[in-house]
Enzyme design. Structure first.
Site, short mmCIF file in Angstrom:
data_model
loop_
_atom_site.label_atom_id
_atom_site.label_comp_id
_atom_site.label_asym_id
_atom_site.label_seq_id
_atom_site.Cartn_x
_atom_site.Cartn_y
_atom_site.Cartn_z
CB SER A 108 -1.27 -0.25 1.16
OG SER A 108 -1.59 -1.30 1.55
N1 SAH Z 1 -1.13 -5.19 4.07
C1 SAH Z 1 0.09 -5.36 3.09
C2 SAH Z 1 -1.56 -4.43 1.75
C3 SAH Z 1 -1.94 -6.07 0.97
S1 SAH Z 1 -2.92 -6.15 -0.15
C4 SAH Z 1 0.67 -4.43 2.93
O1 SAH Z 1 1.30 -3.43 3.53
O2 SAH Z 1 0.78 -3.54 2.15
C5 SAH Z 1 -4.01 -6.91 -0.18
C6 SAH Z 1 -3.22 -8.66 0.38
O3 SAH Z 1 -4.68 -9.04 1.30
C7 SAH Z 1 -3.27 -9.12 -1.21
O4 SAH Z 1 -2.12 -9.86 -0.62
C8 SAH Z 1 -4.47 -10.76 -1.16
O5 SAH Z 1 -3.94 -11.99 -1.10
C9 SAH Z 1 -4.81 -10.11 -0.08
N2 SAH Z 1 -5.86 -10.38 0.22
C10 SAH Z 1 -7.19 -10.55 -0.12
N3 SAH Z 1 -8.37 -11.18 0.51
C11 SAH Z 1 -8.03 -12.32 1.15
C12 SAH Z 1 -8.86 -12.40 2.45
N4 SAH Z 1 -10.02 -12.76 2.19
N5 SAH Z 1 -8.07 -12.86 3.49
C13 SAH Z 1 -7.23 -13.28 3.42
N6 SAH Z 1 -6.15 -12.49 2.77
C14 SAH Z 1 -6.76 -11.75 1.78
#
Ligand code: SAH
Length: 213
Positions: free
Chosen positions: A64
């Protein structure tokens, strides 16, 4: 890249992208100034790690934007004794920031490879109070509930009832909600000491999708 060069980029990020845009909590600013964001992306993207945007981390997912990480962290008002749940570990950057502010972090990631590499990276960098669990976070993680704070870092179509149930009284949850792909608004959900829920709407954001099955 030289260490002082990286440290300068990180300082500039904190000043120009965070403080100047209204992030005021010193604990959050310090965390963003300490965590080596460039070590959460692949080597070829390291010199872009402190730029003002998200970056790809593989599997169609992203790390992010620094401002959004700082903003969501500030809204949560995390305290040292808190237990925090994150849904969407990705590379583990947000989890590392939270790790410096709270007692323990449970972070859920549905993609096995990302969960494993994030856990390894967090361990290696010394963020040892984070448990990354490879599971579908739509249902939360009952085993360690309730949580004082919950942060969802993927865009949900609606607020997950399971997550709401796992939020403790006096708890705060932040979750991007929107029906259209890559277009959500941040919702801030608070529970008072009796468990009564209030919901506020905050910034528009563009997260990857939270898979809900
Ligand atoms: N928190 C991260 C950004 C994450 S991007 C950072 O620090 O930069 C979003 C993430 O959510 C992705 O890796 C994706 O695989 C995960 N994701 C999406 N749906 C999900 C779910 N239902 N359960 C767990 N992870 C999920």
């Amino acid at each position: 890249m030289h260490k002082p060069f990286i440290e300068n980029m990180r300082k500039d990020m904190v000043e120009n992208q965070l403080r100047q845009r209204g992030i005021t909590d010193d604990r959050v600013l310090d965390a963003m100034g300490d965590v080596p964001r460039h070590l959460f992306v692949t080597e070829d993207l390291r010199d872009e790690a402190y730029m003002d945007g998200p970056l790809p981390i593989g599997f169609g997912q992203t790390i992010s934007q620094p401002y959004i990480v700082a903003y969501m962290t500030e809204v949560l008002k995390v305290e040292q004794h808190h237990s925090v749940l994150e849904v969407g570990t990705g590379c583990g950057y947000q989890a590392a920031i939270l790790s410096t502010l709270a007692r323990n972090i449970v972070s859920l990631e549905r993609i096995k490879e990302l969960a494993e590499s994030a856990q390894r990276r967090l361990q290696e960098l010394g963020y040892t109070n984070v448990d990354v669990i490879n599971t579908n976070g739509w249902h939360g993680y009952e085993k360690k509930a309730p949580y004082d704070r919950i942060i969802v870092t993927a865009g949900a179509k609606k607020i997950s009832q399971a997550l709401l149930d796992q939020l403790s009284n006096n708890g705060i949850m932040i979750i991007p909600v929107g029906k259209i792909m890559f277009s959500q608004t941040l919702r801030i959900i608070s529970k008072d000491s009796n468990g009564n829920v209030t919901k506020q709407t905050s910034l528009p954001v563009r997260f990857v999708r939270l898979v809900n099955k």
